[in-house]
Design an enzyme around this catalytic site. Sequence first.
Site, short mmCIF file in Angstrom:
data_model
loop_
_atom_site.label_atom_id
_atom_site.label_comp_id
_atom_site.label_asym_id
_atom_site.label_seq_id
_atom_site.Cartn_x
_atom_site.Cartn_y
_atom_site.Cartn_z
CG ASP A 134 -0.27 0.01 2.55
OD1 ASP A 134 0.97 -0.11 2.62
OD2 ASP A 134 -0.99 0.11 3.58
CD GLU A 135 5.54 1.35 3.20
OE1 GLU A 135 6.48 2.06 2.82
OE2 GLU A 135 5.55 0.72 4.27
CE1 TYR A 159 9.36 -2.62 0.09
CE2 TYR A 159 7.77 -1.09 1.05
CZ TYR A 159 8.08 -2.35 0.55
OH TYR A 159 7.13 -3.32 0.49
P1 NAD Z 1 10.77 -10.38 3.67
O1 NAD Z 1 11.81 -9.31 3.64
O2 NAD Z 1 10.44 -11.04 4.95
O3 NAD Z 1 11.18 -11.54 2.65
C1 NAD Z 1 11.65 -11.27 1.37
C2 NAD Z 1 12.17 -12.59 0.78
O4 NAD Z 1 12.63 -12.34 -0.55
C3 NAD Z 1 13.36 -13.17 1.57
O5 NAD Z 1 13.17 -14.55 1.75
C4 NAD Z 1 14.55 -12.90 0.66
O6 NAD Z 1 15.59 -13.84 0.81
C5 NAD Z 1 13.91 -12.96 -0.70
N1 NAD Z 1 14.66 -12.20 -1.72
C6 NAD Z 1 15.14 -10.93 -1.59
N2 NAD Z 1 15.77 -10.58 -2.73
C7 NAD Z 1 15.67 -11.63 -3.58
C8 NAD Z 1 16.10 -11.85 -4.92
N3 NAD Z 1 16.78 -10.92 -5.59
N4 NAD Z 1 15.80 -13.03 -5.50
C9 NAD Z 1 15.13 -13.98 -4.81
N5 NAD Z 1 14.71 -13.83 -3.55
C10 NAD Z 1 14.96 -12.65 -2.94
O7 NAD Z 1 9.50 -9.73 2.99
P2 NAD Z 1 7.94 -9.94 3.30
O8 NAD Z 1 7.55 -9.04 4.39
O9 NAD Z 1 7.67 -11.39 3.37
O10 NAD Z 1 7.33 -9.34 1.95
C11 NAD Z 1 7.06 -10.16 0.83
C12 NAD Z 1 6.46 -9.32 -0.27
O11 NAD Z 1 5.26 -8.70 0.21
C13 NAD Z 1 7.35 -8.15 -0.72
O12 NAD Z 1 7.23 -8.01 -2.10
C14 NAD Z 1 6.79 -6.94 0.00
O13 NAD Z 1 7.05 -5.75 -0.72
C15 NAD Z 1 5.32 -7.29 0.03
N6 NAD Z 1 4.55 -6.69 1.13
C16 NAD Z 1 4.97 -6.82 2.43
C17 NAD Z 1 4.19 -6.30 3.46
C18 NAD Z 1 4.61 -6.44 4.91
O14 NAD Z 1 3.96 -5.83 5.78
N7 NAD Z 1 5.61 -7.22 5.25
C19 NAD Z 1 3.00 -5.64 3.16
C20 NAD Z 1 2.62 -5.50 1.83
C21 NAD Z 1 3.39 -6.06 0.82
O1 DAU Z 2 2.44 -0.89 4.46
C1 DAU Z 2 3.04 -2.06 3.98
C2 DAU Z 2 4.50 -2.07 4.34
O2 DAU Z 2 4.58 -2.32 5.74
C3 DAU Z 2 5.32 -3.09 3.57
O3 DAU Z 2 5.25 -2.80 2.21
C4 DAU Z 2 6.76 -3.09 4.06
O4 DAU Z 2 7.51 -4.08 3.40
C5 DAU Z 2 6.76 -3.38 5.56
O5 DAU Z 2 8.07 -3.34 6.07
C6 DAU Z 2 5.88 -2.37 6.28
O6 DAU Z 2 6.49 -1.04 6.25
P1 DAU Z 2 6.48 -0.09 7.52
O7 DAU Z 2 7.55 0.90 7.38
O8 DAU Z 2 5.10 0.43 7.78
O9 DAU Z 2 6.81 -1.20 8.68
P2 DAU Z 2 7.74 -1.11 9.97
O10 DAU Z 2 7.43 -2.31 10.81
O11 DAU Z 2 9.15 -0.84 9.63
O12 DAU Z 2 7.18 0.18 10.72
C7 DAU Z 2 5.81 0.26 11.12
C8 DAU Z 2 5.61 1.63 11.73
O13 DAU Z 2 6.31 1.67 12.99
C9 DAU Z 2 6.16 2.77 10.91
O14 DAU Z 2 5.31 3.90 11.04
C10 DAU Z 2 7.52 3.06 11.53
C11 DAU Z 2 7.32 2.70 13.00
N1 DAU Z 2 8.48 2.15 13.70
C12 DAU Z 2 9.19 1.14 13.12
C13 DAU Z 2 10.30 0.60 13.76
C14 DAU Z 2 11.09 -0.51 13.11
C15 DAU Z 2 8.82 2.65 14.96
O15 DAU Z 2 8.15 3.56 15.49
N2 DAU Z 2 9.91 2.11 15.58
C16 DAU Z 2 10.68 1.12 15.03
O16 DAU Z 2 11.70 0.71 15.66
#
Ligand code: NAD
Ligand code: DAU
Length: 358
Positions: A134-135, A159
Amino acid sequence: MTILVTGGAGFIGANFVLDWLAAEGDTVVNLDKLTYAGNIENLASLRGDPRHVFVQGDISDQSLVSGLLNEYCPRAVLNFAAETHVDRSIHDPSEFILTNVVGTFNLLEAVRSYWSELHTTKKQSFRFLHVSSDEVYGSLQATDSPFRETDPYEPNSPYSASKAASDHLVRAWHYTYGVPVLTTNCSNNYGPFHFPEKLIPLCILNALEGKPLPVYGDGQQIRDWVYVRDHCSAICRVLEAGKVGETYNIGGWNEKTNLEVVETICRILDEAKPRPDGKSYAQQISFIADRPGHDRRYAIDAGKLERCLGWKPEETFETGVRKTVQWYLDNPIWVSHVTSGEYRQWLNTNYDNRCSVK
Ligand code: NAD
Ligand code: DAU
């Protein structure tokens, strides 16, 4: 029948693969580079299961990906692989461009070449599903409506800019070449196997270790939280019934300020594992310098997914976060393995010299 999943050793990808195979899904070929965020231990319960084929490799490696496509003939490719941590993208954006932009380009090229050679029925049913964020929509004001699929892209961090670029490539490969794509844009996930650089697992583990719970700025930034297994069920639904070329927003209808999130974790831990001194974990909350360019609010309107495909999340924030806290309490070996390596160096990079502001 087979599917190719990229990034399936990461947080969401691993949850997806585990749920998919538990539901008797097709064989999964899992291509993951195993960066610091990839953890093969997330998939330990699949050891010896012939339906899971793990391949360590990079989505940027077109010849590797083409070889896998030709060998396994998947009916779908699901792209989870990415660099995902906003703070890391601020410290060093280069890997984000390489994997999220160039990697997606290379993956799309390999898929285009494979798909264009498929025979009619397989060609029609093939899907490339791109997992995004959603970012890409930017930051909302307090009174704005939640993000809709038709909103313009306004990414603010390295990102989110790299994810936005990847979404645009996916769209272009559909409109120009006809590749049958689906894109999902999801809000913040939480749940089992979440790497403890992100807010929720970081706070659970810091609390238990008696360390500060670092809240950036005033802690009033809003995120819209969805339990990871709900995200995975939404992806399955989009893969099964989504309209080619469309994008679908996924969210949990759970807007919370960061401070509310951290306080909820403290309250649950106070019940589940009280501090030896009888005080609340909330005493460990520490306000520190803000993230540069910190987006103020994200909120997802997941109405299209509900109206068109009948999907709704099962967990509320309260039920999901309780399960999550319990999972971290129940899995100390996973935690100790994850926190013993590269993650420790990251903590120094991100939190040293970041003075306490209140
Ligand atoms: P994560 O960082 O936990 O995992 C990413 C995985 O991708 C890892 O296993 C890493 O080894 C692999 N990877 C990285 N670079 C690579 C490459 N070049 N080739 C093959 N593998 C590679 O991420 P996540 O939180 O599981 O997110 C997964 C997907 O969902 C991402 O595309 C992210 O943008 C999206 N997403 C995440 C969130 C969230 O809140 N975590 C929310 C919305 C969307
Ligand atoms: O919205 C979806 C995204 O959510 C994904 O696309 C990203 O991959 C995922 O990392 C996540 O991004 P955020 O930046 O929102 O997640 P994070 O857990 O890093 O931070 C959540 C919120 O908390 C954000 O407003 C920053 C804040 N934060 C984060 C950390 C790590 C803190 O206040 N303290 C912290 O130490």
